[in-house]
Design an enzyme around this catalytic site. Structure first.
Site, PDB file in Angstrom:
ATOM      1  N   HIS A 127       0.879  -1.180   0.000  1.00 46.70           N
ATOM      2  CA  HIS A 127       0.000   0.000   0.000  1.00 46.70           C
ATOM      3  C   HIS A 127       0.915   1.230   0.000  1.00 46.70           C
ATOM      4  O   HIS A 127       2.021   1.175   0.541  1.00 46.70           O
ATOM      5  CB  HIS A 127      -0.846  -0.046   1.282  1.00 46.70           C
ATOM      6  CG  HIS A 127      -1.892   1.006   1.386  1.00 46.70           C
ATOM      7  ND1 HIS A 127      -1.624   2.280   1.802  1.00 46.70           N
ATOM      8  CD2 HIS A 127      -3.223   0.966   1.151  1.00 46.70           C
ATOM      9  CE1 HIS A 127      -2.748   2.988   1.815  1.00 46.70           C
ATOM     10  NE2 HIS A 127      -3.730   2.211   1.427  1.00 46.70           N
ATOM     11  N   ASP A 204       3.022  -4.692   7.904  1.00 45.71           N
ATOM     12  CA  ASP A 204       1.872  -3.806   7.810  1.00 45.71           C
ATOM     13  C   ASP A 204       0.641  -4.696   7.949  1.00 45.71           C
ATOM     14  O   ASP A 204       0.241  -5.385   7.013  1.00 45.71           O
ATOM     15  CB  ASP A 204       1.904  -3.088   6.459  1.00 45.71           C
ATOM     16  CG  ASP A 204       0.619  -2.321   6.181  1.00 45.71           C
ATOM     17  OD1 ASP A 204      -0.272  -2.303   7.052  1.00 45.71           O
ATOM     18  OD2 ASP A 204       0.526  -1.737   5.086  1.00 45.71           O
ATOM     19  N   GLN A 207      -4.523  -5.021   6.859  1.00 41.38           N
ATOM     20  CA  GLN A 207      -5.572  -5.885   6.312  1.00 41.38           C
ATOM     21  C   GLN A 207      -5.705  -7.211   7.046  1.00 41.38           C
ATOM     22  O   GLN A 207      -6.605  -7.993   6.750  1.00 41.38           O
ATOM     23  CB  GLN A 207      -5.296  -6.168   4.822  1.00 41.38           C
ATOM     24  CG  GLN A 207      -5.463  -4.956   3.941  1.00 41.38           C
ATOM     25  CD  GLN A 207      -6.872  -4.377   3.988  1.00 41.38           C
ATOM     26  OE1 GLN A 207      -7.835  -5.053   4.364  1.00 41.38           O
ATOM     27  NE2 GLN A 207      -7.000  -3.116   3.625  1.00 41.38           N
ATOM     28  N   LYS A 230     -10.135  -0.438  10.763  1.00 39.15           N
ATOM     29  CA  LYS A 230     -10.238  -1.652   9.943  1.00 39.15           C
ATOM     30  C   LYS A 230     -10.496  -2.887  10.804  1.00 39.15           C
ATOM     31  O   LYS A 230     -10.564  -4.002  10.282  1.00 39.15           O
ATOM     32  CB  LYS A 230      -8.959  -1.842   9.121  1.00 39.15           C
ATOM     33  CG  LYS A 230      -8.782  -0.781   8.031  1.00 39.15           C
ATOM     34  CD  LYS A 230      -7.807  -1.241   6.996  1.00 39.15           C
ATOM     35  CE  LYS A 230      -7.108  -0.091   6.302  1.00 39.15           C
ATOM     36  NZ  LYS A 230      -7.867   0.452   5.183  1.00 39.15           N
ATOM     37  N   CYS A 370      -4.695   2.660  -3.718  1.00 35.18           N
ATOM     38  CA  CYS A 370      -3.420   3.107  -3.109  1.00 35.18           C
ATOM     39  C   CYS A 370      -2.339   2.053  -3.281  1.00 35.18           C
ATOM     40  O   CYS A 370      -1.541   1.815  -2.355  1.00 35.18           O
ATOM     41  CB  CYS A 370      -3.603   3.456  -1.637  1.00 35.18           C
ATOM     42  SG  CYS A 370      -4.744   4.792  -1.357  1.00 35.18           S
TER      43      CYS A 370
HETATM   44  N1  PMP Z   1      -1.712  -0.643   4.642  1.00 36.73           N
HETATM   45  C1  PMP Z   1      -2.675  -1.334   4.022  1.00 36.73           C
HETATM   46  C2  PMP Z   1      -2.379  -2.719   3.512  1.00 36.73           C
HETATM   47  C3  PMP Z   1      -3.948  -0.785   3.876  1.00 36.73           C
HETATM   48  O1  PMP Z   1      -4.904  -1.472   3.252  1.00 36.73           O
HETATM   49  C4  PMP Z   1      -4.185   0.518   4.386  1.00 36.73           C
HETATM   50  C5  PMP Z   1      -5.554   1.170   4.246  1.00 36.73           C
HETATM   51  N2  PMP Z   1      -6.184   0.970   3.033  1.00 36.73           N
HETATM   52  C6  PMP Z   1      -3.143   1.184   5.027  1.00 36.73           C
HETATM   53  C7  PMP Z   1      -1.925   0.573   5.150  1.00 36.73           C
HETATM   54  C8  PMP Z   1      -3.321   2.554   5.581  1.00 36.73           C
HETATM   55  O2  PMP Z   1      -4.253   2.561   6.608  1.00 36.73           O
HETATM   56  P1  PMP Z   1      -4.814   3.957   7.169  1.00 36.73           P
HETATM   57  O3  PMP Z   1      -5.348   4.705   5.984  1.00 36.73           O
HETATM   58  O4  PMP Z   1      -5.870   3.553   8.121  1.00 36.73           O
HETATM   59  O5  PMP Z   1      -3.681   4.659   7.813  1.00 36.73           O
END
Ligand code: PMP
Length: 412
Positions: A127, A204, A207, A230, A370
């Site tokens: 991401h 990270d 998910q 999440k 993203c």
């Molecule tokens: N890493 C991953 C794999 C994600 O899916 C996301 C959110 N889509 C993030 C990081 C970032 O999370 P946040 O926008 O809540 O900071």
């Protein structure tokens, strides 16, 4: 809490759905966008309301009883989060504003312990939150940034790991699970390679967390980042877990109140972790709400929930396969994967698809998610994504499959 645990003891999707106020109030909604944001569990809302109406005060500053109550609730939230991750101690839990903030924290604070020429290894599947901070570090101090490629099905190609790590790899910063393909990283293989090279591992977990409590000690990693929104908690709260000795060796990221040992006009010293990394007033009510959601999750029957999530994932993949011209991204249903399913329908833009789906009561996301480097590697510009969580059931999948038929008819 007790009543909630009793209710969810069976882990049935309808019972679980009833515990989410937004879903309970919208029985016609097929919510398939939990990878972007999960719905908030009633226990988290109740905990936030309870805190704000009975013990709202700033933390770590007051000596009156109200402030002490806030302190206690906030530090209890840290303890619950430590249990959710099976961390060694609550001092290893840093509250942030989200996974993005947690990842930036490591990129700055751990990053500042690196030198030009040191290598950080990420993957093409990251991401942007776990991509851009490392590019910024590269541009700031001259680290080398190397990329693990993905195979055609989106799984990380770990075959070239030793070569990609080279001799100066200090950190592997990888997604636990892709937000586009649902591919899970083979953490054991990554940790084994990292240990051999004396490198650290950051996962990270954005998910991974909505699919159950994690065990950072069993994973063998060094840092773990995730967001509260999440995993059925409030927005505006995130977590960075780090091994205590690593956190203690890192300089702060943000400066301000609460993170100092002492301040003189000439210089400042730092508080020990986790306070060193929590400059300013932290997201207090959000941490308390998150802890309520995590406590609720700790009581859920995960084997049953995983079995249902897997079966919904298979049902969706099989249904999508039957749609001519549709291209599925990500690993096969037989592979251990998260229930995040992305697909492309050539000639139809995902935004248009998702708008038509919305008129059928379906909430799905379309775009680059993203993850532009990953999409480029998979040869697509954008895609539609359905993500399944514990409150989804077969009716959600059936609704999606029949609405996709309608979308194609409407858009072609
Ligand atoms: N890493 C991953 C794999 C994600 O899916 C996301 C959110 N889509 C993030 C990081 C970032 O999370 P946040 O926008 O809540 O900071």
């Amino acid at each position: 809490m007790g009543a909630s645990t009793l209710l969810t003891g069976c882990g049935d999707a309808n019972t679980l759905r009833a515990e989410f106020p937004l879903l309970a109030a919208a029985p016609e909604l097929h919510y398939l966008d939990s990878a972007a944001t999960s719905q908030i569990h009633r226990s988290a809302l109740d905990a936030v309301l309870h805190h704000e109406t009975t013990s709202r005060a700033n933390v770590a500053r007051g000596t009156y009883r109200l402030a002490e109550a806030a302190d206690l609730a906030f530090e209890n939230a840290r303890r619950t989060t430590a249990r959710f991750l099976n961390a060694t101690s609550a001092d290893e839990i840093v509250f942030t504003s989200g996974a993005t903030a947690s990842l930036n924290l490591v990129a700055h604070a751990f990053g500042n312990t690196l030198q030009a020429g040191d290598r950080v290894l990420i993957s093409v599947a990251e991401h942007h939150s776990n991509f851009v901070p490392w590019q910024m570090l590269r541009d700031r101090i001259g680290i080398e940034l190397a990329l693990i490629p993905v195979r055609a099905d989106g799984q990380l190609d770990l075959a070239r790991l030793p070569e990609l790590m080279g001799s100066r790899c200090r950190l592997l910063a990888l997604t636990h699970c892709s937000n586009v393909t649902g591919a899970r990283t083979d953490v054991a293989a990554v940790v084994a390679a990292a240990r051999q090279a004396g490198a650290r591992v950051l996962l990270d977990g954005a998910q991974a967390v909505q699919h159950g409590p994690q065990d950072v000690r069993a994973l063998g990693v060094d840092f773990y980042a995730f967001s509260g929104h999440k995993c059925f908690g409030p927005g505006g709260i995130g977590v960075l877990w780090g091994r205590h000795e690593l956190l203690a060796a890192m300089p702060p990221f943000l400066g301000g109140g609460g993170m100092i040992g002492g301040v003189t006009p000439a210089l400042s010293t730092w508080a020990p972790p986790p306070q060193r990394f929590e400059a300013g007033t932290p997201p207090i009510a959000q941490a308390i709400g998150l802890a309520a959601a995590l406590e609720w999750m700790l009581g859920l029957p995960w084997p049953q929930i995983h079995a249902r999530e897997d079966s919904l994932c298979r049902q969706l993949i099989e249904g999508l396969r039957a749609i001519s011209d549709l291209r599925l991204l990500g690993p096969d249903a037989a592979v251990s994967r998260a229930p995040i399913i992305s697909f492309e329908m050539p000639g139809l833009h995902p935004h248009d698809i998702c708008q038509v789906l919305d008129t059928h009561g379906l909430a799905l996301r379309g775009g680059h998610h993203c993850a532009q480097p990953l999409l480029a590697a998979l040869g697509v510009e954008s895609c539609s994504r359905a993500s399944i969580a514990l409150y989804n059931d077969a009716a959600d999948i059936e609704a999606l499959l029949s609405a996709l038929d309608a979308a194609r008819r409407e858009l072609t």
